[in-house]
Design a protein around this motif. Structure first.
Motif, mmCIF file in Angstrom:
data_model
loop_
_atom_site.group_PDB
_atom_site.id
_atom_site.type_symbol
_atom_site.label_atom_id
_atom_site.label_comp_id
_atom_site.label_asym_id
_atom_site.label_seq_id
_atom_site.Cartn_x
_atom_site.Cartn_y
_atom_site.Cartn_z
ATOM 1 N N HIS A 210 -6.395 16.298 -4.601
ATOM 2 C CA HIS A 210 -7.828 16.029 -4.535
ATOM 3 C C HIS A 210 -8.125 14.584 -4.144
ATOM 4 C CE1 HIS A 210 -8.667 19.957 -6.118
ATOM 5 N NE2 HIS A 210 -7.993 19.727 -7.227
ATOM 6 N N GLY A 211 -7.118 13.726 -4.182
ATOM 7 C CA GLY A 211 -7.299 12.332 -3.797
ATOM 8 C C GLY A 211 -6.915 12.113 -2.344
ATOM 9 N N ASP A 212 -6.747 10.868 -1.964
ATOM 10 C CA ASP A 212 -6.345 10.516 -0.599
ATOM 11 C C ASP A 212 -4.824 10.607 -0.515
ATOM 12 O OD1 ASP A 212 -6.010 9.529 1.936
ATOM 13 O OD2 ASP A 212 -6.922 7.564 1.543
ATOM 14 N N TRP A 213 -4.336 11.837 -0.449
ATOM 15 C CA TRP A 213 -2.879 12.012 -0.498
ATOM 16 C C TRP A 213 -2.151 11.463 0.735
ATOM 17 C CZ3 TRP A 213 -0.676 14.996 3.245
ATOM 18 C CH2 TRP A 213 -1.486 15.942 3.895
ATOM 19 N N PRO A 214 -2.733 11.480 1.948
ATOM 20 C CA PRO A 214 -2.008 10.857 3.062
ATOM 21 C C PRO A 214 -1.747 9.365 2.832
ATOM 22 C CG PRO A 214 -3.716 12.307 3.912
ATOM 23 C CD PRO A 214 -3.959 12.164 2.441
ATOM 24 N N LEU B 238 3.938 5.296 -0.802
ATOM 25 C CA LEU B 238 5.223 5.612 -1.420
ATOM 26 C C LEU B 238 6.390 5.454 -0.454
ATOM 27 C CD1 LEU B 238 4.085 8.740 -3.450
ATOM 28 C CD2 LEU B 238 4.976 6.611 -4.434
ATOM 29 N N THR B 239 6.104 5.423 0.836
ATOM 30 C CA THR B 239 7.165 5.247 1.835
ATOM 31 C C THR B 239 7.121 3.853 2.461
ATOM 32 O OG1 THR B 239 5.740 6.240 3.535
ATOM 33 C CG2 THR B 239 7.291 7.701 2.394
ATOM 34 N N GLY B 240 6.436 2.927 1.820
ATOM 35 C CA GLY B 240 6.367 1.567 2.338
ATOM 36 C C GLY B 240 5.650 1.465 3.662
ATOM 37 N N GLY B 241 4.718 2.387 3.912
ATOM 38 C CA GLY B 241 3.944 2.386 5.149
ATOM 39 C C GLY B 241 4.554 3.190 6.273
ATOM 40 N N ARG B 242 5.806 3.619 6.120
ATOM 41 C CA ARG B 242 6.487 4.322 7.212
ATOM 42 C C ARG B 242 5.941 5.731 7.432
ATOM 43 N NH1 ARG B 242 10.628 7.927 7.759
ATOM 44 N NH2 ARG B 242 11.892 7.736 9.671
ATOM 45 N N GLY B 243 5.673 6.454 6.378
ATOM 46 C CA GLY B 243 5.208 7.827 6.485
ATOM 47 C C GLY B 243 6.328 8.833 6.290
ATOM 48 N N ALA B 244 5.964 10.107 6.296
ATOM 49 C CA ALA B 244 6.916 11.193 6.044
ATOM 50 C C ALA B 244 7.561 11.658 7.344
ATOM 51 C CB ALA B 244 6.201 12.363 5.383
ATOM 52 N N ASP B 245 8.822 12.065 7.253
ATOM 53 C CA ASP B 245 9.525 12.600 8.414
ATOM 54 C C ASP B 245 9.085 14.030 8.714
ATOM 55 O OD1 ASP B 245 11.696 10.443 8.959
ATOM 56 O OD2 ASP B 245 11.762 10.779 6.797
ATOM 57 N N LEU C 299 2.211 11.026 8.647
ATOM 58 C CA LEU C 299 3.442 11.318 9.361
ATOM 59 C C LEU C 299 4.057 10.057 9.969
ATOM 60 C CD1 LEU C 299 4.987 13.985 10.006
ATOM 61 C CD2 LEU C 299 3.941 13.884 12.278
ATOM 62 N N ALA C 300 5.362 9.947 9.863
ATOM 63 C CA ALA C 300 6.081 8.851 10.509
ATOM 64 C C ALA C 300 6.109 9.071 12.018
ATOM 65 C CB ALA C 300 7.502 8.765 9.967
#
Length: 348
Positions: free
Chosen positions: A219-223, A229-236, A252-253
């Motif tokens: 419900h929050g700003d999950w992106p 949590l990834t130090g700004g890199r994003g998810a693979d 997304l990374a």
């Protein structure tokens, strides 16, 4: 000789008739043809696909008065002429697309159980033996029945693009449904870092038990949370079961992958193509998987000893109640219908 009692019970449904349209009838099972086997069904499991069929919203064709449900497991009780893959006594699981053995999904491979073909919600079924895979040796029939749609979709989403998932990658699953709960375990088996979104604190605890490294409030700003949590890199990788591709792209990374699995809400927000170019993203719609993928996945499940969370098991004569529970309760874990009393027994 096939001496199985051919008078069987089966639950039928017509697409759009709703859960109340499920009808239990007794009819004769057809004789065995070349390359076919008769399977005594022990358990079936519900997926969101079955609700879409009942509502008349399933994207693929559904024949009138089809025997319901694609996902099921059972025991081979007879084999027809030229059947060589399985013998009586073998524990098996049906594939959703019986003709999709390997390679890409093509039009001639689209017939599916519980759709254009009769499904698994019956005392027994006759299937071409090519439509079956061995059940994992450590799983009960109830557990094995959860594999054809949810587990295989998760496996295809994680590995089907040819790159695979490897140690150190970050994978995000949206929601805590059947696909996501399997994906958590499969991604952890590949030594990935796993994030899951959910709106339920109770489900958050269960997801952590399955192996999730981080559980994020949907419900929050999950992106932005994924970015942080990834130090700004994003998810693979993102496994998007909500149809929220614009939000998935935000987390997304560069050169990342989005597996588009569906839209539980039924809403499809507009997508700006510039967002795709900004991340050099790959967005791939995932339609379950082939038999070859199923067999590879089952080998991983056996080595890792993975099992599905099961929310509740209903008896065969309470199929409508099982559908209603699945639709209204939003349970954590799979809803299973036990066709036979031993469906949840651990194999010897």
């Amino acid at each position: 000789m096939d001496t199985f009692d051919r008078h069987v019970r089966a639950w039928h449904i017509t697409s759009g008739a709703g859960i109340d349209g499920l009808t239990l009838r007794t009819h004769e099972e057809p004789p065995l043809g070349p390359g076919e086997v008769r399977v005594a069904v022990h358990a079936v499991s519900l997926s969101f696909r079955e609700l879409l069929v009942a509502r008349g919203q399933y994207v693929l064709p559904v024949k009138p008065d089809v025997i319901a449900i694609s996902d099921g497991a059972g025991e081979v009780v007879a084999a027809g002429p030229n059947a060589e893959r399985f013998r009586p006594g073998d524990r098996v699981v049906a594939t959703l697309f019986p003709d999709w053995l390997d390679g890409p999904l093509t039009p001639e491979r689209l017939p599916q159980l519980g759709g254009t073909l009769d499904g698994m919600l019956a005392d027994s079924v006759v299937l071409p033996e090519q439509a079956l895979v061995p059940a994992p040796s450590h799983m009960s029939y109830a557990e094995a029945a959860t594999l054809p749609c949810a587990a295989l979709t998760a496996w295809n989403a994680l590995t089907g693009d040819g790159r695979g998932v490897y140690s150190g990658q970050t994978v995000v699953m949206l929601g805590s449904g059947g696909v996501s709960s399997w994906a958590v375990q499969l991604a952890k088996a590949c030594d990935a870092r796993v994030f899951v979104t959910t709106g339920s604190s109770g489900k958050a605890a269960r997801l952590r038990e399955l192996g999730a490294d981080e559980v994020i409030d949907r419900h929050g700003d999950w992106p932005s949370a994924v970015r942080a949590l990834t130090g700004g890199r994003g998810a693979d990788r993102v496994l998007d079961t909500a149809g929220t591709v614009p939000d998935s792209l935000r987390c997304l990374a560069l050169d990342g992958h989005i597996a588009l699995i569906g839209a539980v809400s039924g809403d499809w927000p507009p997508l700006d193509p510039r967002a795709l170019f900004a991340t050099a993203a790959t967005v791939r719609a995932v339609a379950v998987g082939s038999r070859a993928q199923f067999e590879v996945m089952n080998a991983v499940l056996e080595v890792q000893g993975l099992r599905p969370p099961i929310a509740r098991i209903f008896p065969f004569d309470q199929a409508r109640e099982a559908y209603r529970y699945y639709e209204s309760e939003n349970p954590f874990g799979k809803v299973v219908i036990a066709v036979r009393p031993d469906a949840h027994a651990t194999p010897h």
